[in-house]
Design a protein around this motif. Structure first.
Motif, PDB file in Angstrom:
ATOM      1  N   LEU A 132       0.821  -1.213   0.000  1.00  0.00           N
ATOM      2  CA  LEU A 132       0.000   0.000   0.000  1.00  0.00           C
ATOM      3  C   LEU A 132       0.859   1.269   0.000  1.00  0.00           C
ATOM      4  CD1 LEU A 132      -2.677  -1.121   2.618  1.00  0.00           C
ATOM      5  CD2 LEU A 132      -3.015  -0.899   0.148  1.00  0.00           C
ATOM      6  N   MET A 133       2.115   1.149   0.423  1.00  0.00           N
ATOM      7  CA  MET A 133       3.001   2.308   0.462  1.00  0.00           C
ATOM      8  C   MET A 133       3.398   2.783  -0.937  1.00  0.00           C
ATOM      9  SD  MET A 133       5.344   0.729   3.508  1.00  0.00           S
ATOM     10  CE  MET A 133       6.707   1.885   3.332  1.00  0.00           C
ATOM     11  N   ILE A 134       3.337   1.900  -1.926  1.00  0.00           N
ATOM     12  CA  ILE A 134       3.804   2.270  -3.277  1.00  0.00           C
ATOM     13  C   ILE A 134       2.911   3.334  -3.920  1.00  0.00           C
ATOM     14  CG2 ILE A 134       4.284   1.421  -5.601  1.00  0.00           C
ATOM     15  CD1 ILE A 134       5.114  -1.234  -4.344  1.00  0.00           C
ATOM     16  N   PRO A 135       1.589   3.096  -4.069  1.00  0.00           N
ATOM     17  CA  PRO A 135       0.771   4.168  -4.663  1.00  0.00           C
ATOM     18  C   PRO A 135       0.759   5.441  -3.818  1.00  0.00           C
ATOM     19  CG  PRO A 135      -0.622   2.394  -3.813  1.00  0.00           C
ATOM     20  CD  PRO A 135       0.781   1.894  -3.787  1.00  0.00           C
ATOM     21  N   ALA A 136       0.862   5.292  -2.499  1.00  0.00           N
ATOM     22  CA  ALA A 136       0.892   6.472  -1.637  1.00  0.00           C
ATOM     23  C   ALA A 136       2.123   7.328  -1.928  1.00  0.00           C
ATOM     24  CB  ALA A 136       0.869   6.050  -0.172  1.00  0.00           C
ATOM     25  N   ALA A 137       3.274   6.690  -2.111  1.00  0.00           N
ATOM     26  CA  ALA A 137       4.514   7.426  -2.371  1.00  0.00           C
ATOM     27  C   ALA A 137       4.497   8.065  -3.753  1.00  0.00           C
ATOM     28  CB  ALA A 137       5.703   6.483  -2.243  1.00  0.00           C
ATOM     29  N   VAL A 138       4.001   7.339  -4.752  1.00  0.00           N
ATOM     30  CA  VAL A 138       3.950   7.884  -6.115  1.00  0.00           C
ATOM     31  C   VAL A 138       3.013   9.092  -6.170  1.00  0.00           C
ATOM     32  CG1 VAL A 138       3.282   7.396  -8.494  1.00  0.00           C
ATOM     33  CG2 VAL A 138       4.565   5.682  -7.182  1.00  0.00           C
ATOM     34  N   LEU A 179       2.226  11.066  -3.700  1.00  0.00           N
ATOM     35  CA  LEU A 179       2.857  12.162  -2.963  1.00  0.00           C
ATOM     36  C   LEU A 179       3.840  12.928  -3.840  1.00  0.00           C
ATOM     37  CD1 LEU A 179       3.203  13.407  -0.035  1.00  0.00           C
ATOM     38  CD2 LEU A 179       5.259  12.001   0.112  1.00  0.00           C
ATOM     39  N   PHE A 180       4.629  12.210  -4.620  1.00  0.00           N
ATOM     40  CA  PHE A 180       5.645  12.855  -5.451  1.00  0.00           C
ATOM     41  C   PHE A 180       5.020  13.877  -6.403  1.00  0.00           C
ATOM     42  CE2 PHE A 180       8.436  13.156  -9.148  1.00  0.00           C
ATOM     43  CZ  PHE A 180       9.646  13.432  -8.542  1.00  0.00           C
ATOM     44  N   PHE A 181       3.848  13.562  -6.941  1.00  0.00           N
ATOM     45  CA  PHE A 181       3.225  14.462  -7.909  1.00  0.00           C
ATOM     46  C   PHE A 181       2.380  15.548  -7.249  1.00  0.00           C
ATOM     47  CE2 PHE A 181       4.019  10.656 -10.507  1.00  0.00           C
ATOM     48  CZ  PHE A 181       4.716  11.241 -11.561  1.00  0.00           C
ATOM     49  N   LEU A 182       2.007  15.362  -5.983  1.00  0.00           N
ATOM     50  CA  LEU A 182       1.115  16.320  -5.333  1.00  0.00           C
ATOM     51  C   LEU A 182       1.838  17.430  -4.582  1.00  0.00           C
ATOM     52  CD1 LEU A 182      -1.604  13.891  -3.926  1.00  0.00           C
ATOM     53  CD2 LEU A 182      -1.956  15.669  -5.654  1.00  0.00           C
ATOM     54  N   ILE A 183       3.079  17.199  -4.141  1.00  0.00           N
ATOM     55  CA  ILE A 183       3.746  18.161  -3.270  1.00  0.00           C
ATOM     56  C   ILE A 183       4.909  18.847  -3.978  1.00  0.00           C
ATOM     57  CG2 ILE A 183       3.125  16.868  -1.201  1.00  0.00           C
ATOM     58  CD1 ILE A 183       6.068  15.882  -1.106  1.00  0.00           C
ATOM     59  N   ARG A 184       5.369  19.942  -3.377  1.00  0.00           N
ATOM     60  CA  ARG A 184       6.605  20.606  -3.772  1.00  0.00           C
ATOM     61  C   ARG A 184       7.372  20.935  -2.490  1.00  0.00           C
ATOM     62  NH1 ARG A 184       4.823  18.704  -7.585  1.00  0.00           N
ATOM     63  NH2 ARG A 184       4.567  19.551  -9.686  1.00  0.00           N
ATOM     64  N   ASP A 185       8.675  21.059  -2.619  1.00  0.00           N
ATOM     65  CA  ASP A 185       9.516  21.224  -1.436  1.00  0.00           C
ATOM     66  C   ASP A 185       9.281  22.529  -0.696  1.00  0.00           C
ATOM     67  OD1 ASP A 185      10.639  18.778  -1.847  1.00  0.00           O
ATOM     68  OD2 ASP A 185      12.571  19.522  -2.567  1.00  0.00           O
ATOM     69  N   ARG A 186       9.055  23.612  -1.435  1.00  0.00           N
ATOM     70  CA  ARG A 186       8.957  24.929  -0.797  1.00  0.00           C
ATOM     71  C   ARG A 186       8.174  25.867  -1.706  1.00  0.00           C
ATOM     72  NH1 ARG A 186      14.248  23.662  -1.551  1.00  0.00           N
ATOM     73  NH2 ARG A 186      14.583  23.618   0.706  1.00  0.00           N
ATOM     74  N   PRO A 187       7.689  26.995  -1.182  1.00  0.00           N
ATOM     75  CA  PRO A 187       6.869  27.911  -1.987  1.00  0.00           C
ATOM     76  C   PRO A 187       7.543  28.393  -3.272  1.00  0.00           C
ATOM     77  CG  PRO A 187       6.654  28.450   0.336  1.00  0.00           C
ATOM     78  CD  PRO A 187       7.722  27.392   0.239  1.00  0.00           C
ATOM     79  N   SER A 188       8.838  28.646  -3.238  1.00  0.00           N
ATOM     80  CA  SER A 188       9.511  29.161  -4.434  1.00  0.00           C
ATOM     81  C   SER A 188       9.466  28.180  -5.597  1.00  0.00           C
ATOM     82  CB  SER A 188      10.975  29.507  -4.104  1.00  0.00           C
ATOM     83  OG  SER A 188      11.663  28.360  -3.623  1.00  0.00           O
ATOM     84  N   ASP A 189       9.247  26.887  -5.320  1.00  0.00           N
ATOM     85  CA  ASP A 189       9.163  25.892  -6.394  1.00  0.00           C
ATOM     86  C   ASP A 189       7.927  26.078  -7.261  1.00  0.00           C
ATOM     87  OD1 ASP A 189      11.485  24.788  -5.461  1.00  0.00           O
ATOM     88  OD2 ASP A 189      10.544  23.063  -4.491  1.00  0.00           O
ATOM     89  N   VAL A 190       6.912  26.804  -6.747  1.00  0.00           N
ATOM     90  CA  VAL A 190       5.707  27.069  -7.537  1.00  0.00           C
ATOM     91  C   VAL A 190       5.521  28.568  -7.739  1.00  0.00           C
ATOM     92  CG1 VAL A 190       4.523  24.939  -6.948  1.00  0.00           C
ATOM     93  CG2 VAL A 190       4.311  26.894  -5.413  1.00  0.00           C
ATOM     94  N   GLY A 191       6.613  29.327  -7.615  1.00  0.00           N
ATOM     95  CA  GLY A 191       6.578  30.755  -7.906  1.00  0.00           C
ATOM     96  C   GLY A 191       6.026  31.625  -6.801  1.00  0.00           C
ATOM     97  N   LEU A 192       5.965  31.120  -5.570  1.00  0.00           N
ATOM     98  CA  LEU A 192       5.461  31.895  -4.437  1.00  0.00           C
ATOM     99  C   LEU A 192       6.614  32.386  -3.569  1.00  0.00           C
ATOM    100  CD1 LEU A 192       2.511  29.529  -3.444  1.00  0.00           C
ATOM    101  CD2 LEU A 192       2.318  31.726  -4.634  1.00  0.00           C
ATOM    102  N   ASP A 193       6.349  33.408  -2.771  1.00  0.00           N
ATOM    103  CA  ASP A 193       7.372  33.950  -1.880  1.00  0.00           C
ATOM    104  C   ASP A 193       7.601  33.005  -0.708  1.00  0.00           C
ATOM    105  OD1 ASP A 193       7.563  36.207  -3.452  1.00  0.00           O
ATOM    106  OD2 ASP A 193       6.061  37.312  -2.273  1.00  0.00           O
ATOM    107  N   GLU A 194       8.863  32.908  -0.265  1.00  0.00           N
ATOM    108  CA  GLU A 194       9.165  32.131   0.926  1.00  0.00           C
ATOM    109  C   GLU A 194       8.551  32.811   2.150  1.00  0.00           C
ATOM    110  OE1 GLU A 194      10.499  29.266   0.819  1.00  0.00           O
ATOM    111  OE2 GLU A 194      11.305  29.240  -1.213  1.00  0.00           O
ATOM    112  N   ILE A 195       8.226  32.031   3.159  1.00  0.00           N
ATOM    113  CA  ILE A 195       7.621  32.558   4.380  1.00  0.00           C
ATOM    114  C   ILE A 195       8.668  33.278   5.218  1.00  0.00           C
ATOM    115  CG2 ILE A 195       6.531  31.889   6.565  1.00  0.00           C
ATOM    116  CD1 ILE A 195       5.203  29.610   5.081  1.00  0.00           C
ATOM    117  N   ASP A 196       8.302  34.448   5.766  1.00  0.00           N
ATOM    118  CA  ASP A 196       9.172  35.161   6.704  1.00  0.00           C
ATOM    119  C   ASP A 196       9.002  34.537   8.074  1.00  0.00           C
ATOM    120  OD1 ASP A 196      10.663  36.886   8.203  1.00  0.00           O
ATOM    121  OD2 ASP A 196       9.261  38.573   8.055  1.00  0.00           O
ATOM    122  N   GLN A 197       9.952  33.710   8.458  1.00  0.00           N
ATOM    123  CA  GLN A 197       9.855  32.993   9.730  1.00  0.00           C
ATOM    124  C   GLN A 197      10.442  33.788  10.892  1.00  0.00           C
ATOM    125  OE1 GLN A 197       8.287  30.252  10.224  1.00  0.00           O
ATOM    126  NE2 GLN A 197       8.335  28.955   8.421  1.00  0.00           N
ATOM    127  N   ALA A 198      11.081  34.913  10.615  1.00  0.00           N
ATOM    128  CA  ALA A 198      11.779  35.636  11.693  1.00  0.00           C
ATOM    129  C   ALA A 198      10.971  36.810  12.231  1.00  0.00           C
ATOM    130  CB  ALA A 198      13.123  36.142  11.178  1.00  0.00           C
TER     131      ALA A 198
END
Length: 452
Positions: free
Chosen positions: A181-187, A189-208
């Motif tokens: 069951l982990m196989i379709p879940a992992a595949v 996930l790969f297509f649904l997520i991105r590592d960070r906002p800049s990967d989809v053209g958005l501004d990074e979050i100001d965490q400070a």
């Protein structure tokens, strides 16, 4: 507010919810290939004639493999990508489950199972690091609480699916079919997520921008570094005036940070080190219960494997119900303070463990209730959220991995220590539960003394 700004905020809300819910859905299946040996262990011990120590060794190999993986994967993911490591490690874990299923001797099972722990560890620290890129600290307790619910639900699903699989097809099937069951879940996930906002053209979050003291540590804790270490310290913007330990910009393969910079910074922070050891003590009990409770009721109460699974399912139910409660209390009622939840977790779970030592194993209803209370209390703890607060988003994956690694080192040690006690002292189960209660009291004392 301009139309473009409104669109950007709407896109950010949509993407960060997509990342959170996708990761949580993926995590629902991760335990199918990580902890599936727990419900299987009574049958494995019976059919393969294993001792408690041999069962403990198998468990320790998984947990220590996971610890090594945790220590490494977070830092690797920060440099080379969160989702890539999440998916490749998950697929490797499925393959190693199948290899383990063919073992018939101690080391033929324990060795591939240890490698499986290393591979399956990719599901945690890279995921937490990724979420830290998308969510501000003010929401972090609830975000981590939601992930905690997913982890508890994952354990519940694994307990039920694996327990049924063992009853119908035998213990080897538990390592073969549920992990698929982990196989379709992992595949997915790969297509649904991105590592960070800049990967989809958005501004990074100001965490400070919060200026919250709990985001920081004493300004002087890295001030003694000189030379190369001092330059590392400057690059990481060690907290001053409420900033994170690390800047909010992403760490890329071309970053000036060395491979061990994050570890040096984290281990220079006494609050982080103390929290890591509290996490280790927590895991002595969290994984002590899940390791030994099925064997306790199977052996002492003489239950069938099906009834054993039904009684001990109270553990994952407890684990999944508490995190959202603790996250909301910490974020909303306590203003982001994590230490009161850590102390409450320790005290309540200690009381439940004393109850398990006193109540006879044959009283399965009281036993199930105490298992639920103990597991619920364990999941009130906020150590995982606290270290992300300390580290900030840039080093969140490394911090989560190192914390979790500490936890699994302790968890593996309990598997060996309690196994030796059970095999050499005539299975004194009451002593095991009282020892776990003492460990929880020690956790509370450390949290109070260090003021986590």
């Amino acid at each position: 507010m301009t139309s473009a700004t409104q669109d950007n905020q709407a896109d950010m809300r949509r993407w960060r919810n997509r990342v959170l819910f996708s990761y949580a859905a993926f995590y629902l299946f991760v335990y199918m290939g990580r902890f599936n040996h727990w419900p299987a262990s009574p049958v494995m011990r019976e059919q393969l004639d294993f001792t408690h120590v041999e069962i403990g060794i198998i468990n320790a190999c998984l947990l220590w493999g996971f610890a090594i993986g945790d220590m490494a994967h977070g830092r690797i993911a920060e440099a080379y990508g969160y989702r890539l490591l999440l998916v490749t490690g998950t697929l490797a874990s499925v393959a190693l489950n199948w290899v383990t299923s063919f073992g018939s001797s101690l080391w033929a099972i324990a060795i591939p199972w240890g490698f499986n722990g290393f591979a399956n560890a990719t599901a945690w620290s890279p995921g937490i690091g990724m979420l830290a890129q998308w969510w501000h600290r003010s929401h972090r307790g609830r975000v981590m609480g939601f992930v905690g619910v997913a982890a508890g639900s994952s354990m519940l699903m694994m307990w039920l699916v694996t327990g049924w699989t063992i009853a119908e097809f035998g213990w080897r099937a538990a390592f073969r079919y549920p992990p698929l069951l982990m196989i379709p879940a992992a595949v997915a996930l790969f297509f649904l997520i991105r590592d960070r906002p800049s990967d989809v053209g958005l501004d990074e979050i100001d965490q400070a921008s919060l200026g919250d003291e709990s985001e920081s540590s004493p300004p002087e804790w890295a001030a003694s570094q000189t030379g190369a270490e001092s330059s590392d310290h400057d690059r990481s913007k060690t907290v001053r005036g409420g900033e994170n330990l690390s800047p909010s910009e992403p760490l890329t393969p071309g970053s000036n940070d060395g491979p061990f910079t994050a570890y040096r910074i984290l281990y220079s922070n006494w609050r982080f080190v103390a929290t890591s050891h509290v996490k280790g003590l927590e895991n002595v009990v969290r994984y002590g219960l899940t390791t030994w409770a099925p064997l306790y009721y199977f052996e002492e109460a003489g239950l069938s494997i099906e009834t054993t699974a039904l009684v001990t399912v109270a553990l994952p139910v407890g684990y999944l119900t508490a995190p959202m409660v603790s996250g909301w209390i910490s974020d909303v009622l306590l203003g982001g303070r994590r230490s009161p939840m850590i102390a409450a977790s320790a005290i309540i779970s200690a009381i439940a463990l004393v109850g398990l030592a006193i109540v006879p194993a044959e009283n399965i209803y009281a036993g199930a209730a105490l298992l639920f209370v103990g597991a619920f209390a364990m999941s009130l703890s906020m150590t995982s959220t606290l270290v992300v607060d300390i580290a900030g988003p840039k080093y969140a994956a490394t911090a989560s991995g190192v914390l979790d690694g500490h936890g699994y080192v302790y968890a593996g040690a309990q598997a060996i220590i309690f196994a030796l006690i059970l095999d050499t002292a005539g299975t004194p189960w009451q002593l095991v539960f009282l020892a776990m209660a003492a460990v929880r009291i020690l956790s509370a004392l450390i949290a109070w003394r260090v003021k986590l």
